[in-house]
Design a protein around this motif. Structure first.
Motif, PDB file in Angstrom:
ATOM      1  N   UNK A 158       4.613   4.680  -8.734  1.00 33.42           N
ATOM      2  CA  UNK A 158       3.986   3.721  -9.554  1.00 33.42           C
ATOM      3  C   UNK A 158       4.131   4.283 -11.206  1.00 33.42           C
TER       4      UNK A 158
ATOM      5  N   UNK B 261       0.627  -1.360  -0.037  1.00 33.37           N
ATOM      6  CA  UNK B 261      -0.189   0.129  -0.006  1.00 33.37           C
ATOM      7  C   UNK B 261       0.840   1.320  -0.032  1.00 33.37           C
ATOM      8  N   UNK B 262       2.232   0.968   0.161  1.00 29.96           N
ATOM      9  CA  UNK B 262       3.017   2.334  -0.106  1.00 29.96           C
ATOM     10  C   UNK B 262       4.042   2.248  -1.237  1.00 29.96           C
ATOM     11  N   UNK B 263       3.749   2.988  -2.370  1.00 29.25           N
ATOM     12  CA  UNK B 263       4.527   2.830  -3.621  1.00 29.25           C
ATOM     13  C   UNK B 263       4.766   4.151  -4.016  1.00 29.25           C
TER      14      UNK B 263
END
Lengths: 339, 416
Positions: free
Chosen positions: A164, A159-161
């Protein structure tokens, strides 16, 4: 041994050493490196210790200046930072004739040039450098290596990117094409995400990088709402191996962000914090380019100090192809795209 | 048809319901405190969810109740005089509920105090925290002055109530007319200062959303006005419900008068709010600029259109207006309309907070990297609902306790 051949030897060792090191590090990073597969000697074992030693060695090398002679010795991880630090633009000259592909030679030369420019910029006081990133969309092939490289480098949870890659389809069959748009933090010159923070836990540094103080952030997520690029994330405390028989050890290996070691156990920071791309400050501090730049196999991402007019990034943004995202919002992003 | 909540056939099921809600809510609280935000369904793309909507909801109720009670005192609305204490106490409880749930929403609850020690003057959120703190202090002091004469009277008695009152009255046991007149003057000053403060505070809550330029759905100058009107509307609805339910039988005439007054006020407020909503939606949809209108389309016809059509439009606007116009003199019906308005405002709050996030900031960002925590769809998890149930049960319990212990209604004539 001539100077040329010694430089060639150094680069060859680097070429051999870096992937091996990366592979060993990556294996250790995901908890798969056993005694046989992992790095040897002082860097064997716990990736947390490994990384710490690596960074220590890098800092020491930086402080000591160009003095390490590694030409004849076998490459060790501790040598690499010094070797990287000591490379100059001249180092690539002897290699040019033997390169079978001009594009590869250019990439190597661009990376080495940016590396050299980075080292030069780091010698200046922080308020005299201004980091920018340039992404050539015509070169981006949508491989997402930068996304994964960033995830691995910063040890990011689900959930932490930070980076992207947005895929865009243009036109209709048969006249159709695709374009990919990597989206790191724009490191806005007028960042709307910082003013909203109720405790001043996020701000723009003197070199233009927007940072978060994990020890001060209260986790209100107002900055997530305020970012026009969706470039901030909340660390919910999730782990990749949640709902499996055992949470794997690599989930607890630390993130090196901001030059500290952030271990995600329990509810302590960075869990419960806002998180974002920070141009890999921990790498810049030891003279290394951000992970997304070095992992970009499409040669599409560039990085450098905008305050030096001779830098590669300034050559690139002089192109009429240059644009920035949502310029109409007046945020003045420091990530430029070549369309 | 009047419901006597102290009668056994009503009180026992209500008490059982409350105990069940508290028990379930405590499970939610335990899950929140032991697993952090892991069980919540909000994401990095929709970072604010049910709890923030509930926080805005409780704050709106509190501000509305305060504004009505304080205005009744300052501007001498005779028909509301007997219910000023009730309104102020409900405002205090509602404010506490709002602060509790927004505290539970923080990623690091233990650092909340840093908003005071290192708060940023550039942040609307920091200003709001400071204003809410001032409001809490002002409300507490105002309530103390409203109750002082009663507490002084208790302090003369024996038992736990006498001892508690002796403690709370802070030595001011004089019940002479002169002293009570002094209390009234002080209250007048406090309310005169408090009304603009609370208007600024609840308007500031609207500004918290309105100043976010990155969210076109929120970024409207109308937002602070919308919040002030919605606070008054929901506050008037809740006060009507409380008066209808809790006014003692001997106060029947004053109850009816107060409810008729509140009924008329509710008609005006519900219509005004509907007008503002119409202005917001009609302009947005007529212009149809996707960055702004997409969120409005999501409200009207997205995955959860019933939140708008059933709760906000039908239960929160049309039915209450129908009741209030068809039965303008019936206190019970006005109380029912008030309940519908007050309860359905949670849906209104959800439809302010969530739609601001549903449109990706960049086209294609929603598909760029797919993980559950990056989703652009949101429905609250069981844990989130249970935490809200806990806060609701806590607020209801505290309010009922206060209602049973304190003389919140009748007896004393306040400003007249």
């Amino acid at each position: 041994m001539t100077v040329k051949s010694s430089r060639r030897s150094l680069l060859r060792k680097l070429a051999k050493g870096l992937p091996a090191l990366a592979a060993g590090g990556a294996l250790a990073h995901i908890g798969l490196a056993g005694k046989k597969a992992g790095p040897k000697g002082e860097f064997a074992g716990d990736p947390k210790v490994w990384r710490e030693k690596f960074l220590e060695a890098a800092r020491a090398a930086k402080a000591a200046g160009p003095a390490v002679d590694t030409l004849q010795a076998p490459i060790r991880p501790s040598d690499l930072p010094a070797m990287v630090m000591n490379l100059g633009a001249a180092d690539v000259i002897p290699l040019t004739p033997v390169r079978p592909n001009a594009a590869i030679a250019k990439k190597a030369s661009d990376i080495i040039r940016m590396q050299e420019e980075l080292r030069k910029a780091m010698e200046k006081p922080i308020d005299q450098r201004k980091w920018i990133m340039v992404i050539d969309l015509q070169k981006c092939i949508g491989c997402s290596a930068c996304t994964i490289g960033c995830k691995a480098e910063n040890n990011l949870p689900p959930g932490v990117v930070y980076r992207p890659v947005i895929e865009e389809e243009i036109g209709e069959y048969p006249n159709v094409t695709r374009r990919w748009l990597p989206r790191p933090c724009m490191q806005c010159d007028d960042p709307p995400c910082t003013d909203v923070c109720p405790v001043g836990a996020t701000w723009k540094r003197e070199d233009g990088i927007v940072v978060v103080d994990y020890d001060a952030c209260i986790g209100c997520r107002y900055c997530l709402a305020a970012c026009p690029y969706g470039a901030r994330y909340f660390d919910f405390g999730d782990k990749y191996t949640d709902d499996t028989p055992a949470v794997q050890a690599y989930e607890n290996s630390p993130s090196p962000e901001y030059g500290k070691e952030w271990t995600r156990d329990g509810e302590g920071s960075p869990v419960g914090n806002a998180r974002k791309c920070q141009f890999c400050i921990h790498r810049l501090d030891v003279g290394m380019l951000p992970a997304c730049v070095t992992t970009c196999i499409g040669e599409a991402t560039f990085f450098g100090d905008k305050n030096d007019p001779d830098n590669l990034v300034n050559e690139l943004i002089a192109s009429p192809r240059v644009m920035r995202l949502k310029e109409e919002q007046g945020t003045n992003p420091k990530v430029y795209y070549l369309v | 048809m009047r419901v006597d909540i102290t009668s056994k056939p009503v009180a026992v099921p209500l008490a059982a319901l409350w105990v069940a809600a508290l028990a379930a809510g405590l499970v939610g609280l335990w899950l929140r405190l032991t697993t952090g935000h892991e069980l919540a369904n909000y994401t990095s793309s929709i970072p604010w969810g049910l709890w923030i909507a509930a926080y805005v909801y409780f704050m709106g109720l509190s501000a509305g109740l305060y504004l009505i009670a304080a205005s009744a005192y300052v501007f001498r609305f005779e028909r509301l005089q007997p219910f000023i204490k009730l309104g102020l106490f409900a405002a205090l409880v509602s404010l506490s509920a709002g602060l509790l749930i927004v505290w539970l929403d923080l990623g690091h609850m233990e650092r909340f105090y840093t908003v005071y020690t290192r708060g940023s003057t550039q942040s609307m959120m920091a200003w709001l925290v400071w204003m809410y703190t001032l409001y809490l202090l002002l409300l507490t002091v105002s309530f103390w002055f409203v109750m002082r004469a009663d507490m002084a009277e208790w302090a003369t008695g024996d038992g736990w109530r006498g001892r508690l009152a002796t403690l709370l009255v802070l030595g001011r046991t004089d019940r002479s007319d002169h002293n009570q007149e002094s209390d009234r003057r002080t209250l007048g000053i406090l309310f005169t200062f408090g009304i603009p403060l609370v208007l600024a505070t609840i308007g500031g809550s609207g500004a918290l959303f309105g100043v976010v330029g990155a969210r076109h759905y929120w970024n409207a100058p109308l937002m602070p006005i919308l919040f002030i009107v919605s606070a008054l509307t929901s506050g008037a609805g809740l006060l009507a419900l409380l008066v209808a339910l809790l006014a003692p039988p001997e106060e029947r005439e004053r109850r009816e008068q107060a409810l008729r007054f509140l009924g008329k006020a509710l008609i005006g407020l519900v219509v005004t709010y509907a007008l503002l909503l119409w202005a917001e939606f009609s302009i947005t949809l007529y212009a149809d600029i996707p960055a702004s209108s997409e969120a409005a389309y999501q409200v009207l016809g997205g995955p959860y259109p019933w939140v708008f059509w059933v709760f906000q439009v039908a239960l929160g606007t049309i039915i209450p207006l129908a009741i209030l116009t068809a039965r303008p003199r019936s206190g019970d019906w006005i109380g029912l309309a008030g309940m519908l308005v007050a309860a359905s405002f949670l849906a209104t709050r959800l439809n302010i907070v969530i739609p601001g996030f549903v449109e990706p900031q960049l086209a294609g960002l929603d598909l760029a990297y797919e993980e559950a925590r990056l989703a652009y769809d949101y429905f609250p998890s069981a844990m989130e609902w249970l935490v809200l149930v806990f806060v609701g049960a806590f607020a209801t319990g505290v309010f009922y306790l206060g209602f049973r212990v304190l003389p919140l209604m009748g007896g004393r004539k306040e400003a007249s």
